[in-house]
Design a protein around this motif. Structure first.
Motif, PDB file in Angstrom:
ATOM      1  N   ALA A  86       0.834  -1.205   0.000  1.00 42.12           N
ATOM      2  CA  ALA A  86       0.000   0.000   0.000  1.00 42.12           C
ATOM      3  C   ALA A  86       0.864   1.249   0.000  1.00 42.12           C
ATOM      4  O   ALA A  86       1.929   1.278   0.600  1.00 42.12           O
ATOM      5  CB  ALA A  86      -0.915   0.009   1.223  1.00 42.12           C
ATOM      6  N   GLY A  87       0.389   2.266  -0.675  1.00 40.23           N
ATOM      7  CA  GLY A  87       1.106   3.538  -0.720  1.00 40.23           C
ATOM      8  C   GLY A  87       0.650   4.363  -1.900  1.00 40.23           C
ATOM      9  O   GLY A  87      -0.207   3.941  -2.691  1.00 40.23           O
ATOM     10  N   TRP A  88       1.223   5.524  -2.039  1.00 37.50           N
ATOM     11  CA  TRP A  88       0.744   6.459  -3.059  1.00 37.50           C
ATOM     12  C   TRP A  88       0.879   5.897  -4.471  1.00 37.50           C
ATOM     13  O   TRP A  88       0.009   6.142  -5.312  1.00 37.50           O
ATOM     14  CB  TRP A  88       1.421   7.818  -2.908  1.00 37.50           C
ATOM     15  N   ARG A  89       1.944   5.147  -4.763  1.00 39.12           N
ATOM     16  CA  ARG A  89       2.101   4.621  -6.125  1.00 39.12           C
ATOM     17  C   ARG A  89       0.952   3.676  -6.485  1.00 39.12           C
ATOM     18  O   ARG A  89       0.390   3.757  -7.574  1.00 39.12           O
ATOM     19  CB  ARG A  89       3.441   3.899  -6.278  1.00 39.12           C
ATOM     20  N   LEU A  90       0.637   2.775  -5.573  1.00 42.16           N
ATOM     21  CA  LEU A  90      -0.450   1.839  -5.823  1.00 42.16           C
ATOM     22  C   LEU A  90      -1.771   2.580  -5.992  1.00 42.16           C
ATOM     23  O   LEU A  90      -2.533   2.302  -6.919  1.00 42.16           O
ATOM     24  CB  LEU A  90      -0.561   0.819  -4.686  1.00 42.16           C
ATOM     25  N   PHE A  91      -2.035   3.549  -5.132  1.00 42.36           N
ATOM     26  CA  PHE A  91      -3.308   4.266  -5.228  1.00 42.36           C
ATOM     27  C   PHE A  91      -3.380   5.122  -6.484  1.00 42.36           C
ATOM     28  O   PHE A  91      -4.443   5.245  -7.097  1.00 42.36           O
ATOM     29  CB  PHE A  91      -3.571   5.073  -3.959  1.00 42.36           C
ATOM     30  N   GLU A  92      -2.271   5.691  -6.918  1.00 43.51           N
ATOM     31  CA  GLU A  92      -2.264   6.430  -8.191  1.00 43.51           C
ATOM     32  C   GLU A  92      -2.588   5.483  -9.346  1.00 43.51           C
ATOM     33  O   GLU A  92      -3.312   5.852 -10.272  1.00 43.51           O
ATOM     34  CB  GLU A  92      -0.918   7.121  -8.419  1.00 43.51           C
ATOM     35  N   ALA A  96      -5.853   5.821 -11.760  1.00 45.87           N
ATOM     36  CA  ALA A  96      -5.700   5.878 -13.220  1.00 45.87           C
ATOM     37  C   ALA A  96      -6.611   4.874 -13.925  1.00 45.87           C
ATOM     38  O   ALA A  96      -7.057   5.129 -15.053  1.00 45.87           O
ATOM     39  CB  ALA A  96      -4.243   5.632 -13.603  1.00 45.87           C
ATOM     40  N   LYS A  97      -6.920   3.768 -13.262  1.00 42.88           N
ATOM     41  CA  LYS A  97      -7.816   2.769 -13.850  1.00 42.88           C
ATOM     42  C   LYS A  97      -9.271   3.216 -13.829  1.00 42.88           C
ATOM     43  O   LYS A  97     -10.111   2.639 -14.510  1.00 42.88           O
ATOM     44  CB  LYS A  97      -7.676   1.432 -13.119  1.00 42.88           C
ATOM     45  N   ALA A  98      -9.569   4.249 -13.049  1.00 45.50           N
ATOM     46  CA  ALA A  98     -10.911   4.835 -12.952  1.00 45.50           C
ATOM     47  C   ALA A  98     -11.993   3.808 -12.633  1.00 45.50           C
ATOM     48  O   ALA A  98     -13.104   3.894 -13.130  1.00 45.50           O
ATOM     49  CB  ALA A  98     -11.247   5.614 -14.222  1.00 45.50           C
ATOM     50  N   LYS A  99     -11.662   2.846 -11.776  1.00 46.29           N
ATOM     51  CA  LYS A  99     -12.646   1.849 -11.360  1.00 46.29           C
ATOM     52  C   LYS A  99     -13.116   2.085  -9.936  1.00 46.29           C
ATOM     53  O   LYS A  99     -13.827   1.283  -9.377  1.00 46.29           O
ATOM     54  CB  LYS A  99     -12.042   0.443 -11.466  1.00 46.29           C
TER      55      LYS A  99
END
Length: 115
Positions: A86-92, A96-99
């Motif tokens: 978990a972290g900002w990279r994963l959440f970005e 980006a997948k807009a799901k």
């Protein structure tokens, strides 16, 4: 910065076990300007503070165990505990997948249905 500008979209996961799933990410709000912004002094008193994870654990003790659970993402290419992945990279990537679940869109749809 003009009135009505979105400064931040605010996202959250309802619990640690859903972190790997982009469809479980929730956009819970936005920080939007309500007037034109003007410069202020460094001591104006406005700041944002993220809730400390220890406060989350006090409210939900099972989360401390949940973040240690092993998970895989990216078709098994990344393996590790939720706390490591978990972290900002994963959440970005999730964003980006807009799901993600968007409460603003859901609220607007609910209003349209009622009309």
């Amino acid at each position: 910065i003009p009135c009505g500008t979105t400064l931040y979209d605010v996202f959250a996961c309802p619990n640690p076990s859903v972190v790997p799933d982009p469809s479980k990410l929730e956009r819970i709000g936005r920080v939007v300007t309500t007037s034109e912004m003007i410069p202020s002094g460094k001591d104006d008193g406005l700041f944002f503070r993220h809730q400390r994870k220890e406060e989350d654990y006090a409210l939900r003790p099972n989360w401390k165990r949940a973040i240690k659970a092993q998970c895989t993402i990216h078709n098994g290419k990344r393996i590790g505990s939720i706390s490591k992945i978990a972290g900002w990279r994963l959440f970005e990537e999730h964003i980006a997948k807009a799901k993600y679940l968007d409460y603003e869109v859901l609220a607007a749809e609910e209003i349209r249905v009622k009309e």
